[in-house]
Design an enzyme around this catalytic site. Structure first.
Site, short mmCIF file in Angstrom:
data_model
loop_
_atom_site.label_atom_id
_atom_site.label_comp_id
_atom_site.label_asym_id
_atom_site.label_seq_id
_atom_site.Cartn_x
_atom_site.Cartn_y
_atom_site.Cartn_z
NE ARG A 27 36.29 -26.69 89.43
CZ ARG A 27 36.84 -27.56 88.59
NH1 ARG A 27 36.75 -28.85 88.82
NH2 ARG A 27 37.49 -27.14 87.52
NE ARG A 63 39.67 -25.25 92.44
CZ ARG A 63 38.91 -24.30 93.00
NH1 ARG A 63 37.61 -24.39 92.96
NH2 ARG A 63 39.46 -23.26 93.58
CG ASP A 84 41.03 -18.77 98.72
OD1 ASP A 84 41.23 -18.82 97.50
OD2 ASP A 84 40.31 -19.59 99.32
CB VAL A 116 47.18 -24.31 97.32
CG1 VAL A 116 45.80 -24.96 97.40
CG2 VAL A 116 47.80 -24.23 98.72
NE ARG A 127 32.10 -19.00 92.33
CZ ARG A 127 33.26 -19.58 92.64
NH1 ARG A 127 34.38 -19.19 92.06
NH2 ARG A 127 33.30 -20.57 93.51
#
Length: 456
Positions: free
Chosen positions: A114, A143, A328, A350, A436
């Site tokens: 993104r 998102r 996270d 979130v 990633r």
């Protein structure tokens, strides 16, 4: 191969990971020291910021992760020269010859990332136009880019939606604006910062995110010549300037990776020293880690995380924006909570779909129930909206080996932790997705004494 499998393969190959499956023989404590580099959530944005400068930038402690490779590719197709510096993890980014890139070239490098949406402000300043393809990312919740586009329109951008993506132009340049975020979104705050610093006039951003990575991005922009002030009430004011120069900056450490290895130490009854981690940025995590029953020592050059013995304690966690408990952090820690004696509750506020990784843990023997209600904390924006965003974890349970498919970045690392702490053998596929955001995670597992085999 399905789309997720293709993404995983591409992410892994980007950093030299030739296989995408790992067989783990669990039940062995992870012990040793690993080293962190810069934060994924800062480094990639700092690389984009280099587009705003008139001279080269030097970014240090850049991790070898696929998201960095994606951004590097995107910069290069826009004419930025990216070279390796003298020290490991150093990149020199020269934007002297920035140019318009074709949709196909952008799409080929962006993949499921993104990040292209954040190129728009800098490219509108440098070239007067920008293109972005359809955007992807981890499947953890909504998102939408519409808010990003609305922000860019507020600054004066003209947005044209095409079958192949979105074209933007700024026929009258970009101008300062008043922006109020309905939620302290990190991505939206980054968009405003990267657009406002060279917009004519003053920009006022209300409801801004103030994560350490945001503050480090502000540090970078200030080094480049920007004037940015941050108030205590989540208001950021930016006075636009006509030109910015390049920067030299050493990135903030990756606190998400630090928390992930801390959870791995707890779940495997291990002892892991995370070199480069710092106390200040992890204050909230450290408090929860201690409440669960974990122990830590603050060192001059890192933090040692370990299981001190005895039972782990159940906790109630509500994720939130900084300075709250990061979303996270919850996924790897949920694995450790399966070993806590009692009932733990995690209320995710979130991302509304962050508990997709739990199914694999249940298959491995965990007792976890997912609920639509806001449990264990305050009512949140996902309440009464039919989202499964609260988890109830009952323990202690002993996980057992299983075949697992990685669904997303943090969930994928959590599956590794689960397999490492489980009795028996597990096979984890799509591990390329973990590349990633976790540099050299295979090598780090070897350093920590994990028992595993990479599969073709």
């Amino acid at each position: 191969m399905n789309t997720l499998g293709e993404d995983a393969k591409n992410h892994g190959e980007a950093v030299g990971l030739a296989v995408d499956k790992i067989t783990i023989h669990g039940g062995k404590p992870l012990v040793g020291r690993i080293e962190l580099k810069g934060a994924k959530n800062l480094v990639t944005k700092a690389m984009v910021a280099a587009l705003l400068g008139e001279t080269p930038s030097v970014l240090k402690d850049v991790p070898n992760i696929s998201d960095v490779r994606i951004v590097r590719g995107l910069l290069e197709v826009h004419g930025v020269t990216v070279t390796e510096g003298e020290e490991e993890g150093e990149l020199i980014l020269d934007p002297s010859n920035v140019e318009v890139a074709h949709f196909a070239a952008i799409d080929a490098h962006a993949g499921s990332s993104r990040i292209p949406i954040l190129f728009c402000g800098p490219l509108l300043h440098r070239l007067g136009e920008a293109f972005i393809p359809d955007l992807g990312g981890c499947r953890i919740g909504d998102r939408p880019i519409d808010f990003h586009l609305d922000v860019l329109r507020t600054f004066g951008a003209v947005v044209e939606k095409l079958p192949s993506g979105i074209r933007m132009s700024a026929p009258n340049g970009l101008h300062g604006a008043k922006v109020e975020l309905p939620y302290p979104s990190v991505g939206a705050t980054e968009q405003v910062l990267l657009t406002a610093v060279r917009a004519e006039g003053i920009t006022e951003l209300k409801g801004a995110a103030i994560e350490p990575e945001i503050m480090d991005l502000i540090n970078i922009l200030q080094k480049m010549g920007a004037t940015i002030s941050v108030d205590t009430d989540r208001v950021i004011r930016i006075e636009g300037v006509k030109q910015l120069r390049g920067y030299t900056h050493r990135s903030l450490f990756d606190r998400n990776e630090a928390a992930s290895w801390a959870a791995a130490a707890l779940a495997t009854e291990g002892d892991i020293t995370v070199g480069g981690a710092r106390q200040a940025e992890m204050l909230t995590f450290l408090n929860v880690f201690r409440k669960v029953g974990g122990a830590f020592d603050i060192l001059e050059d890192g933090i040692r995380f370990y299981h001190p013995g005895g039972d782990l304690n159940p906790v109630i966690i509500e994720t939130g924006v900084h300075p709250g408990f990061m979303t996270d952090w919850q996924q790897p820690l949920v694995v450790a909570l399966t070993k806590a004696k009692g009932v733990s509750i995690v209320h995710e506020t979130v991302y509304e779909q962050r508990f997709g990784f739990v199914d694999a843990l249940v298959d491995m023997g965990a007792t976890i129930q997912i609920h639509k209600e806001c449990l264990g904390g305050h009512a949140c924006r996902f309440g009464q909206r039919n989202f499964n965003h609260s988890a109830v974890i009952t323990g202690p349970t002993q996980l057992h080996g299983a075949d697992v498919e990685v669904p997303d970045l943090r969930g994928g690392f959590s599956h590794l932790v689960a397999a490492l702490s489980a009795e028996g053998t597990s096979t984890v596929s799509n591990v390329g997705i973990i590349a990633r955001g976790y540099e050299n995670f295979i090598s780090k597992l070897q350093i920590l004494g994990a028992d595993f085999v990479l599969e073709d």
